[in-house]
Design a protein around this motif. Structure first.
Motif, PDB file in Angstrom:
ATOM      1  N   ARG A 137      41.431  43.753  42.357  1.00  0.00           N
ATOM      2  CA  ARG A 137      40.784  42.992  41.298  1.00  0.00           C
ATOM      3  C   ARG A 137      41.326  41.570  41.334  1.00  0.00           C
ATOM      4  O   ARG A 137      42.415  41.315  41.856  1.00  0.00           O
ATOM      5  CB  ARG A 137      40.994  43.625  39.922  1.00  0.00           C
ATOM      6  N   VAL A 160      41.772  37.855  39.080  1.00  0.00           N
ATOM      7  CA  VAL A 160      41.720  37.133  37.817  1.00  0.00           C
ATOM      8  C   VAL A 160      41.456  35.657  38.117  1.00  0.00           C
ATOM      9  O   VAL A 160      42.248  35.001  38.798  1.00  0.00           O
ATOM     10  CB  VAL A 160      43.035  37.275  37.009  1.00  0.00           C
ATOM     11  N   ARG A 199      31.835  33.555  32.348  1.00  0.00           N
ATOM     12  CA  ARG A 199      31.938  34.963  31.973  1.00  0.00           C
ATOM     13  C   ARG A 199      30.561  35.620  31.945  1.00  0.00           C
ATOM     14  O   ARG A 199      30.387  36.761  32.407  1.00  0.00           O
ATOM     15  CB  ARG A 199      32.596  35.087  30.590  1.00  0.00           C
ATOM     16  N   GLU A 218      37.921  39.211  36.657  1.00  0.00           N
ATOM     17  CA  GLU A 218      38.273  38.977  35.266  1.00  0.00           C
ATOM     18  C   GLU A 218      38.539  37.486  35.106  1.00  0.00           C
ATOM     19  O   GLU A 218      38.691  36.759  36.087  1.00  0.00           O
ATOM     20  CB  GLU A 218      39.533  39.770  34.888  1.00  0.00           C
TER      21      GLU A 218
END
Length: 305
Positions: A99, A101, A128, A140
């Motif tokens: 993942r 960020v 977003r 994210e």
């Protein structure tokens, strides 16, 4: 003998190496990037998803000669899709997956790059929304709004800078002795000059002096943001949108093709043509070679032919 875990680490890093953005010699051998192998290994040894942190995606340039507006467009869409795809490919060779960020850094130096906090909020909100619309499940976001509660942005900037930024005098001295820091300083100065919209009052030389002074503050704030990210995400594979030398603690990553190694989607527009993939250009250059394409109600990118 290479262990199973080490082999997985090297294979994961091998997926990133074709996109390495470096200031010097490049190598496609994962063993030439021990910092990144060590960072990846902290996850694979525990069987955890690999976590990448990428400071960037701050806001659009305030210069309309470079971009189409203040909101994300095709450049951000393609870049985010690329990053999500990298994480998905890691999941094909390493079951826990990965993942990433996106640590949007616009607020930390908004006053220095002459972009309003309101525009940066709008950019971040649309980023977003774009991630949700495109179904990018491995991404994210993190920005200054998630730090220090409900304090005003100006106060948050002050607190983060006081806690983490290097002294400007020390930064100036480092610029005189360290070529990588000097290269970054020159690149940031150039961006600040280029991001100044046409019609700026004052001479060109005065603008350059001002931008040189602001460049030190931008670099100091950027380093502060990096240290804050390290505190919030103490274990991560640290990526950078800036070119990084081989062996550095951060891995410079290229998002889209450009003849300029420093080009980013937030300082450029996407141009599609008879060549493979998409390229980044200044808006005024793209207007001279292509036609504007709209996505929904907003301008998106240019197409040649």
């Amino acid at each position: 003998m290479i262990t199973q875990t080490t082999s997985v680490d090297a294979r994961i890093l091998g997926l990133l190496l074709p996109y390495h953005r470096t200031t010097g010699p490049a190598s496609a051998d994962p063993q030439d990037h021990p910092e990144q192998l060590d960072q990846i290994r902290t996850f694979t040894e525990r069987g955890e998803p690999v976590l990448f942190t990428l400071p960037g995606f701050p806001c659009k340039s305030p210069n309309p000669e470079k971009v189409l507006g203040h909101l994300p467009d095709e450049g951000e869409r393609l870049s985010l899709s690329f990053l999500d795809g990298l994480c998905a490919r890691i999941g094909e060779i390493y079951a826990p997956g990965a993942r990433m960020v996106i640590c949007s850094d616009g607020h930390i130096f908004a006053d220095q790059i002459k972009v309003s906090d309101a525009d940066i909020d709008a950019y971040g909100d649309e980023l977003r929304a774009l991630i949700r619309r495109e179904g990018l499940q491995h991404l994210e976001t993190f920005d200054l709004r998630q730090v220090h509660g409900d304090l005003p942005h100006e106060e948050k900037r002050r607190l983060v800078t006081e806690a983490y930024a290097p002294p400007l005098d020390a930064l100036r001295a480092q610029t005189r002795t360290d070529e990588e820091t000097a290269r970054l300083y020159r690149g940031i100065t150039r961006f600040l000059v280029e991001d100044t919209p046409a019609g700026h009052a004052g001479s060109r030389s005065a603008l350059q002096r001002e931008c040189r002074a602001r460049a030190y503050e931008v670099i100091a704030r950027s380093r502060a943001w990096g240290e804050l990210i390290a505190d919030h995400f103490p274990r991560s594979v640290r990526l950078s949108i800036h070119p990084q030398p081989m062996g550095a603690g951060k891995f410079g990553i290229r998002l889209l093709d450009s003849v300029d190694a420093w080009a980013t989607p937030w300082h450029s527009v996407v141009v599609r043509g008879p060549w493979p993939g998409a390229r980044l250009m200044r808006r005024v250059e793209a207007e001279g070679v292509g036609r504007l394409v709209w996505r929904g109600e907003r301008p998106s990118h240019y197409v040649v032919g």
